[in-house]
Design a protein around this motif. Structure first.
Motif, short mmCIF file in Angstrom:
data_model
loop_
_atom_site.label_atom_id
_atom_site.label_comp_id
_atom_site.label_asym_id
_atom_site.label_seq_id
_atom_site.Cartn_x
_atom_site.Cartn_y
_atom_site.Cartn_z
N MET A 150 3.57 1.34 -71.41
CA MET A 150 4.69 2.01 -71.32
C MET A 150 4.99 1.98 -69.80
O MET A 150 6.06 2.07 -69.36
CB MET A 150 4.74 3.66 -71.87
N GLU A 151 3.85 2.39 -69.07
CA GLU A 151 3.91 2.58 -67.46
C GLU A 151 4.31 1.06 -67.03
O GLU A 151 5.32 1.02 -66.08
CB GLU A 151 2.56 2.73 -66.99
N GLN A 152 4.01 0.10 -67.34
CA GLN A 152 4.15 -1.16 -66.82
C GLN A 152 5.96 -1.40 -67.28
O GLN A 152 6.68 -1.99 -66.35
CB GLN A 152 3.57 -2.47 -67.74
N LEU A 153 6.31 -1.24 -68.33
CA LEU A 153 7.80 -1.08 -68.63
C LEU A 153 8.74 -0.28 -68.09
O LEU A 153 9.71 -0.80 -67.65
CB LEU A 153 7.85 -0.90 -70.24
N ARG A 154 8.14 0.78 -67.80
CA ARG A 154 9.03 1.67 -66.80
C ARG A 154 9.02 1.14 -65.48
O ARG A 154 10.21 1.23 -64.74
CB ARG A 154 8.10 3.11 -66.94
N ASN A 155 8.00 0.63 -64.73
CA ASN A 155 8.06 0.19 -63.71
C ASN A 155 8.91 -1.14 -63.71
O ASN A 155 9.94 -1.19 -62.48
CB ASN A 155 6.63 -0.33 -63.11
N LEU A 156 8.93 -1.93 -64.52
CA LEU A 156 9.79 -3.08 -64.62
C LEU A 156 11.15 -2.77 -64.89
O LEU A 156 12.13 -3.32 -64.07
CB LEU A 156 9.38 -4.01 -66.00
N GLU A 157 11.65 -1.70 -65.62
CA GLU A 157 12.91 -1.17 -65.69
C GLU A 157 13.44 -0.50 -64.33
O GLU A 157 14.53 -0.97 -64.13
CB GLU A 157 12.81 0.13 -66.85
N ALA A 158 12.59 0.06 -63.69
CA ALA A 158 12.90 0.59 -62.30
C ALA A 158 13.23 -0.60 -61.36
O ALA A 158 14.40 -0.50 -60.64
CB ALA A 158 11.94 1.43 -61.66
N SER A 159 12.53 -1.72 -61.17
CA SER A 159 12.70 -2.86 -60.54
C SER A 159 13.98 -3.66 -60.72
O SER A 159 14.81 -3.99 -60.03
CB SER A 159 11.33 -3.56 -60.50
N LEU A 160 14.10 -3.74 -62.23
CA LEU A 160 15.28 -4.52 -62.62
C LEU A 160 16.43 -3.51 -62.34
O LEU A 160 17.67 -4.34 -61.76
CB LEU A 160 15.16 -4.82 -63.89
N ARG A 161 16.58 -2.41 -62.60
CA ARG A 161 17.78 -1.62 -62.10
C ARG A 161 18.08 -1.67 -60.65
O ARG A 161 19.18 -1.73 -60.18
CB ARG A 161 17.50 -0.08 -62.52
N GLU A 162 17.23 -1.83 -59.71
CA GLU A 162 17.43 -2.02 -58.40
C GLU A 162 18.09 -3.15 -58.01
O GLU A 162 19.07 -3.26 -57.01
CB GLU A 162 16.11 -1.74 -57.59
N LYS A 163 17.69 -4.23 -58.79
CA LYS A 163 18.45 -5.49 -58.39
C LYS A 163 19.75 -5.61 -59.18
O LYS A 163 20.70 -6.41 -58.75
CB LYS A 163 17.69 -6.63 -59.04
N ASP A 164 20.25 -4.97 -60.12
CA ASP A 164 21.38 -5.03 -60.90
C ASP A 164 22.61 -4.60 -59.97
O ASP A 164 22.53 -3.73 -58.96
CB ASP A 164 21.52 -3.99 -61.97
N GLU A 165 23.81 -5.29 -60.20
CA GLU A 165 25.10 -5.10 -59.34
C GLU A 165 25.44 -3.73 -59.66
O GLU A 165 25.33 -3.17 -60.89
CB GLU A 165 26.14 -6.09 -59.55
N LYS A 166 25.93 -2.95 -58.63
CA LYS A 166 26.45 -1.72 -58.82
C LYS A 166 27.89 -1.77 -59.17
O LYS A 166 28.91 -1.98 -58.33
CB LYS A 166 26.36 -0.81 -57.55
#
Length: 581
Positions: A150-166
């Motif tokens: 779960m921790e790995q998925l949460r970190n991945l979620e955060a990093s992907l969100r940073e890269k997404d277009e706003k």
């Protein structure tokens, strides 16, 4: 070939996420659900970027994007509800310690396939998927891969969100869209128009989606559904040839007695068509176990609750938790008459305050209403009045937990202090600053409660639909309902609104939200009466020269927050825009 090959040409990022979800279905269901939600997120973001008919909602998270009315109109009910299933399974994967089952990952990937098919069929500018294309589970790989935590998925979620277009930044100024995006939008609009002319013969398996939604809603309320007697429970005494029936779901208490039943309608028809069938099942269970269960009936999209010993059926946003159902059933015997109980004179002593409490009590007890609206002049003691009301309802076993909502932090602090002073045994909690504290009275701003509703821990929502027995709205005006109506739709509770606005100035819509006739609140004590009684003094007019009076207000000069507040005001039906430049 894979199930999602038709995405690769025009949606490579979406294809990549869908393939990652597919590859993890068997070896790592948690990761599969995560990537299914990620793929959905990419699809929805693509739609908002390329389909000019979609309007950005107030928030930019995935749930807000799919609930935006323009999205629901374009996608339709079937796609919208499949998105709901994927979001819930994805949230469970990232935020719940409970086991994510193979059934969950298969459900997520199956629903993602249908959404992807619809997306390609609707928007593809080149080759569209074949009409007879269907999901093939045999194409899912069964190889072993390392499981993600779960921790790995949460970190991945955060990093992907940073890269997404706003999206809000990209689409904030339509006139500033770059030429390439304008060209793509025109192409997409043309493809969408062409698709609309063709009959969609794809089988979207809507019955499966409904069943998945019901299962997920029950699990979010803490019902694991892991025993044989939880589903298709056989009962005797039905009015048919064999006298036998099968209840779709039974929710059991620790004593082995039924707390509730769920009648699941597997069609797009109104779930209320199952009302009589559910009542017959309740009769059978009551005869067998000596306890009448609370009745739910649902088609996965709409859910109704019917405690037919107390209230008529009403629509709800989900299912009650075990402790909440136990309270409902226990109150059938323990609830005492409000009219025969004294109001605490140490909290309120003025006649209009006790009158307001009695009238609310009559509305709840005599008229079987669940909503009330009180008009009371500023300074006349609205907060103390509702504290005394809560005290009465608690002592008479009508209420255990209270939610008090205010639109500013200062008012939250003020209300918490008032509850601590006049009703200390209620253990008041300021949700703005004490997010993890427990108590019987919770005081919160609207945005804080919106976030709390969306929060899921260990697969369950902290505040279920039945968590609060009464919700009190301070300053119940239309802009609050316009922006935060989801809160009042979510909680299945008694509802009391407080306002200082004169009764003849309250918008018609506010009265309708409380199921009242326009101009007829549950009780009113207005400024003129308070001045006449000597409790308040008349307002004194003071002339103060202000900049905006001399120079006016220009909309473009306002902050984003002020613009948002200005736009939330009701300017009436005749005015098309706010009366400032």
């Amino acid at each position: 070939m894979t199930n999602f090959a038709f995405l690769e040409a025009e949606w490579p990022s979406l294809y990549e996420a869908a393939e990652k979800a597919s590859n993890a279905v068997y070896p790592d269901p948690r990761t599969a659900c995560f990537y299914a939600r990620r793929a959905l997120e990419l699809a929805v973001q693509w739609m908002y970027k390329h389909d000019y008919s979609l309007l950005l909602p107030y928030q930019e998270n995935l749930s807000a994007l799919i609930h935006e009315p323009t999205f629901k109109k374009v996608a339709g009910e079937a796609i919208f509800n499949k998105a709901r299933v994927i979001i819930r399974l994805g949230n469970q994967a990232v935020h719940s310690n409970s086991t994510v089952l193979l059934h969950d990952s298969l459900t997520a990937i199956n629903e993602l396939f249908h959404i992807s098919y619809w997306l390609a069929r609707t928007y593809a500018r080149k080759e569209k998927p074949e009409p007879g294309l269907s999901f093939n589970p045999d194409e899912l790989p069964k190889t072993t891969v390392p499981r993600q935590t779960m921790e790995q998925l949460r970190n991945l979620e955060a990093s992907l969100r940073e890269k997404d277009e706003k999206l809000s930044e990209l689409l904030s100024d339509k006139s500033a869209l770059d030429e390439e995006l304008k060209r793509l939008r025109a192409e997409v609009a043309k493809a969408k128009e062409a698709s609309a002319l063709l009959t969609d013969t794809h089988d979207y398996s809507e019955a499966e989606t409904r069943k998945s939604l019901i299962d997920l809603l029950l699990k979010e309320a803490g019902w694991p559904l892991d025993r044989a007697q939880d589903r298709e429970f056989e009962v005797a005494g039905m009015p048919n040839e064999k006298g036998i029936g099968f209840v779709d779901y039974v929710l059991w208490g620790d004593d082995g007695k039924p707390l509730a039943l769920v009648e699941a309608k597997r069609t797009t028809r109104d779930p209320r068509v199952g009302q009589q069938q559910a009542k017959l099942y309740a009769d059978c269970l009551e005869n067998q176990f000596g306890q009448r269960p609370v009745i739910f009936y649902s088609n996965g999209y709409e859910t109704w609750v019917w405690d037919d010993s107390m209230y008529p059926p009403r629509q709800v946003q989900g299912f009650y938790k075990k402790s909440e159902l136990e309270l409902l059933i226990q109150r059938r015997k323990s609830r005492r008459p409000l009219s025969e109980s004294e109001i605490n004179s140490a909290i309120v002593e003025r006649y209009y305050q006790t009158r307001a409490i009695r009238r609310i009590g009559e509305a709840f007890e005599k008229d079987n209403d669940r909503k009330a609206l009180i008009v009371m002049a500023t300074g006349a003691g609205k907060t103390r009045t509702v504290i005394a009301l809560c005290d009465l309802l608690m002592r008479c076993n009508w209420v255990k937990r209270v939610l008090f909502l205010a639109d500013r932090v200062a008012l939250v602090n003020q209300a918490v202090n008032a509850f601590k002073k006049h009703l200390p045994d209620s253990a008041p909690v300021n949700l703005v600053t004490e997010k993890d504290t427990d108590g019987r009275v919770f005081v919160s701003t609207y945005p804080t409660m919106m976030k709390q509703i969306e929060e899921i821990n260990s697969g369950q929502r902290r505040f279920g639909v039945g968590h609060f027995d009464i919700v009190i709205i301070d300053e119940a005006h239309r802009s609050v309902f316009k922006k935060y109506k989801a809160i009042f739709d979510y909680f299945d509770s008694l509802l009391v609104g407080l306002t200082a606005t004169p009764k003849n100035e309250i918008e018609r819509n506010t009265y309708s939200l409380f199921d009242l006739e326009p101009g007829v609140p549950t009780d009113a004590y207005q400024l003129e009466e308070a001045v006449k009684d000597g409790f308040l003094v008349p307002p004194q007019a003071v002339s103060v020269p202000l900049k905006f009076q001399r120079q006016g207000i220009n909309y473009d000069d306002l902050s984003d927050e002020d613009k948002e507040q200005w736009e939330s005001l009701d300017w009436g039906m005749k005015t098309e825009k706010s009366p400032i430049g």
